[in-house]
Design a protein around this motif. Structure first.
Motif, short mmCIF file in Angstrom:
data_model
loop_
_atom_site.label_atom_id
_atom_site.label_comp_id
_atom_site.label_asym_id
_atom_site.label_seq_id
_atom_site.Cartn_x
_atom_site.Cartn_y
_atom_site.Cartn_z
N THR A 129 0.86 -1.19 0.00
CA THR A 129 0.00 0.00 0.00
C THR A 129 0.89 1.23 0.00
OG1 THR A 129 -1.79 -1.14 1.19
CG2 THR A 129 -1.77 1.27 1.28
N TYR A 130 0.55 2.20 -0.87
CA TYR A 130 1.35 3.41 -1.01
C TYR A 130 0.48 4.64 -0.76
CZ TYR A 130 4.26 0.05 -3.56
OH TYR A 130 5.00 -1.07 -3.93
N THR A 131 0.92 5.48 0.14
CA THR A 131 0.22 6.73 0.41
C THR A 131 1.02 7.90 -0.17
OG1 THR A 131 1.33 7.00 2.54
CG2 THR A 131 -0.77 5.80 2.54
N ALA A 132 0.33 9.01 -0.38
CA ALA A 132 0.99 10.21 -0.89
C ALA A 132 0.08 11.41 -0.66
CB ALA A 132 1.33 10.06 -2.37
N ASP A 133 0.67 12.58 -0.72
CA ASP A 133 -0.11 13.82 -0.66
C ASP A 133 -0.72 14.15 -2.02
OD1 ASP A 133 0.59 14.74 2.16
OD2 ASP A 133 2.59 14.53 1.28
N VAL A 134 0.04 13.86 -3.07
CA VAL A 134 -0.40 14.14 -4.44
C VAL A 134 -0.16 12.89 -5.28
CG1 VAL A 134 -0.09 15.58 -6.49
CG2 VAL A 134 0.18 16.59 -4.20
N PHE A 135 -1.16 12.51 -6.07
CA PHE A 135 -1.02 11.39 -7.00
C PHE A 135 -1.17 11.89 -8.43
CE2 PHE A 135 -2.31 9.10 -3.17
CZ PHE A 135 -1.51 7.97 -3.21
N ILE A 136 -0.31 11.41 -9.31
CA ILE A 136 -0.44 11.70 -10.74
C ILE A 136 -0.76 10.40 -11.47
CG2 ILE A 136 0.81 12.43 -12.81
CD1 ILE A 136 2.23 14.49 -11.07
N ASP A 137 -1.83 10.45 -12.23
CA ASP A 137 -2.30 9.28 -12.96
C ASP A 137 -1.65 9.26 -14.33
OD1 ASP A 137 -3.68 7.32 -14.34
OD2 ASP A 137 -5.64 7.85 -13.51
N ALA A 138 -0.71 8.34 -14.52
CA ALA A 138 -0.07 8.12 -15.82
C ALA A 138 -0.30 6.68 -16.25
CB ALA A 138 1.42 8.44 -15.74
N THR A 139 -1.52 6.18 -15.98
CA THR A 139 -1.84 4.78 -16.23
C THR A 139 -2.40 4.53 -17.62
OG1 THR A 139 -4.05 5.01 -15.26
CG2 THR A 139 -2.26 4.36 -13.78
N GLY A 140 -2.31 5.51 -18.52
CA GLY A 140 -2.76 5.30 -19.88
C GLY A 140 -4.27 5.39 -20.02
N PHE A 141 -4.79 4.77 -21.07
CA PHE A 141 -6.21 4.87 -21.37
C PHE A 141 -7.10 4.41 -20.21
CE2 PHE A 141 -5.06 4.53 -26.06
CZ PHE A 141 -5.38 5.85 -26.34
N SER A 142 -6.62 3.52 -19.35
CA SER A 142 -7.45 3.02 -18.25
C SER A 142 -7.80 4.11 -17.25
CB SER A 142 -6.75 1.87 -17.53
OG SER A 142 -5.62 2.34 -16.80
N GLY A 143 -6.93 5.10 -17.08
CA GLY A 143 -7.19 6.16 -16.11
C GLY A 143 -7.55 5.61 -14.75
N LEU A 144 -6.77 4.65 -14.27
CA LEU A 144 -7.12 3.90 -13.06
C LEU A 144 -7.39 4.81 -11.86
CD1 LEU A 144 -7.35 1.08 -11.71
CD2 LEU A 144 -4.89 1.26 -11.21
N LEU A 145 -6.57 5.82 -11.67
CA LEU A 145 -6.72 6.67 -10.48
C LEU A 145 -7.84 7.69 -10.66
CD1 LEU A 145 -3.82 5.44 -10.20
CD2 LEU A 145 -3.19 7.53 -9.02
#
Length: 501
Positions: free
Chosen positions: A208-224
């Motif tokens: 499990t990974y926590t963060a203050d800011v997440f950037i979604d670079a998961t491609g077409f799926s846009g998972l985040l």
């Protein structure tokens, strides 16, 4: 002293690593504001077929301190002075229609601009517009590069972009980012934990990974970004119906010289790109999947390429054409394909990543992010995509092809872009100029670029003005510059050999 916030990018590829490099340099070069990590899956491959760029990506690579020759060697790169469009209109006097869209136009007009002079002197009867106003159109005929022997890195006689192997480029960027202090985590994220409009954590099978800011670079799926809001996509399908592609990699034939330009040839229901790397050619058919099956598209592509092609790899892709309504939700920002996609006709993929990352640099900070900041980011990113959509539609809506239903419909697509029908009507009576497009969100394609497409597609304005003998002077000056450029530039092959490409 304020503690550095955690910024985690989920997904590698060009989007993840370009963003990581840029934000690390922007926020951490003086003092560490963000602890930046990239979580990249060893199991999920990157799309990796968009292998051409616009010219402005040079400024990004240069600003990041990348060695141009090494970048090209590592990415099997070649130079790109523009795009040769073929077969986008009906044949002209039995010859396939062609025009070239370079990255430059020479400013040679004194009393009147060179575009108006070209039209008023009816030079369209003897030459293409690109041949009459640019150097690049003449350089490519001799397979000349934009580089002179003493050209500095990232500089040339004319502006230029690149052809790069996207997978190899991403690996090179990853190495550079890690060396610069970005934390690299190899893991596959499968679950996102949203909380109160934000993302509190992302999870793999065991971590499990926590963060203050997440950037979604998961491609077409846009998972985040999808985990925060489902109804967050605006489709461009009515304007740009090409939603599928079949991509091939094939060997260069013996003695083949890589071309310093991209070719985009229109077929029955879309168009084919041909991009020469130093090691191979990348090619593919971008088409309307509602009109062709993948099997039909691949057959048409192979017939176009000819039986002598030695294919190394074939891949079928579904393209999600459009963009997010909201790119920045809570503490999550979508960049790259997770944020949107314009079909690759003008090689805007890396450009949009660059825009997203640079804009994030001026909007993100180490404190609390106010909602007006997110709103401004979202408005600007939407403007970027709308502007590029209009420019791509311009290539289609001017066609006079009527051999298939696809092309008959393409001629009607101007109505899908606000104001484009009115602009086209205006441009029947005057040249396209800066003020016609001012107030928009143009980032790389300006009035100069519009003119190359408009006049390349024979959308000429009916100008009424008498010119004297001096009207031919700009074209005499251009021919002098052409000869100087031809004399001082290296061939593309000489340049590639000089960098070890």
């Amino acid at each position: 002293m304020q503690t550095a916030k955690k910024l985690t990018i989920v997904g590698g590829g060009a989007a993840g690593w370009m963003t990581a490099i840029y934000l690390n340099k922007y926020f951490n070069s003086q003092q560490k504001n963000f602890a930046i990590s990239v979580i990249e899956s060893p199991d999920i491959g990157i799309i990796g077929v968009g292998e051409a760029t616009v010219h402005s990506i040079r400024y990004f690579f240069a600003a990041m301190g990348l060695d141009e020759a090494e970048l090209m060697r590592r990415s099997h790169g070649t130079l790109k002075t523009g795009i040769l469009f073929r077969n986008w209109m009906q044949p002209v006097q039995g010859q396939m229609h062609e025009y070239f869209h370079p990255f430059e136009q020479q400013q040679l007009g004194q009393d009147i601009d060179i575009s108006s002079s070209w039209l008023l002197t009816a030079r369209y009867k003897q030459e293409r517009y690109d041949e009459g106003v640019s150097l690049s159109a003449h350089l490519i005929k001799s397979l000349k590069s934009p580089k002179a022997e003493r050209s500095l890195p990232y500089q040339g006689v004319v502006p230029y972009g690149y052809h790069l192997d996207a997978v190899l480029m991403a690996r090179y960027l990853r190495e550079h980012a890690i060396d610069a202090g970005v934390n690299y985590i190899e893991d596959t994220i499968s679950r996102v934990i949203p909380s109160g409009g934000n993302i509190s954590a992302v999870c793999s099978g065991s971590n499990t990974y926590t963060a203050d800011v997440f950037i979604d670079a998961t491609g077409f799926s846009g998972l985040l970004i999808e985990s925060l809001q489902k109804d967050n996509w605006q489709s461009f399908a009515n304007a740009l119906p090409c939603n599928r592609a079949v991509a091939l990699q094939r060997e260069h034939g013996e003695g083949y010289t890589p071309k310093p330009y991209t070719t985009a040839t229109a077929l029955s229901n879309g168009w084919v790109w041909q991009i020469d790397l130093s090691s191979r050619q990348g090619t593919g058919y971008v088409y309307d999947g509602n009109r062709l099956t993948p099997e039909q598209a691949e057959q048409e592509l192979r017939e176009f390429l000819g039986p002598e092609s030695k294919v190394l790899k074939t891949r079928h892709l579904h393209m999600k054409v459009g963009c997010r309504k909201t790119f920045w939700l809570g503490n999550c920002i979508a960049i790259g394909l997770s944020g949107g996609f314009i079909e690759p006709l003008e090689s805007t993929g890396l450009h949009l990543i660059n825009l997203g990352a640079r804009l994030l640099g001026t909007h993100l900070n180490n404190g609390v992010i106010a909602q007006p900041v997110r709103d401004a980011y979202n408005k600007t990113m939407n403007g970027f995509y709308d502007d590029l959509k209009q420019f791509i539609v311009l290539h289609y809506c001017l066609t006079n092809r009527d051999d298939t239903e696809f092309w008959r419909n393409a001629a009607k697509t101007a109505a899908t872009c606000d104001g484009l029908v009115e602009k086209l009507a205006l441009w029947q009576h005057k040249i396209c100029e800066y003020h016609d497009l001012a107030g928009g969100f143009a980032t790389t394609f300006t009035d100069e670029n519009y003119r190359f497409v408009l006049y390349g597609m024979q959308h000429y304005p009916a100008l009424q003005m008498q010119l004297g003998d001096a009207a031919q002077k700009p074209f005499s000056l251009l021919q002098q510059r052409v000869q100087q450029a031809l004399n001082m530039t290296m061939t593309h092959q000489q340049y590639l050999a000089g960098i070890g490409g």
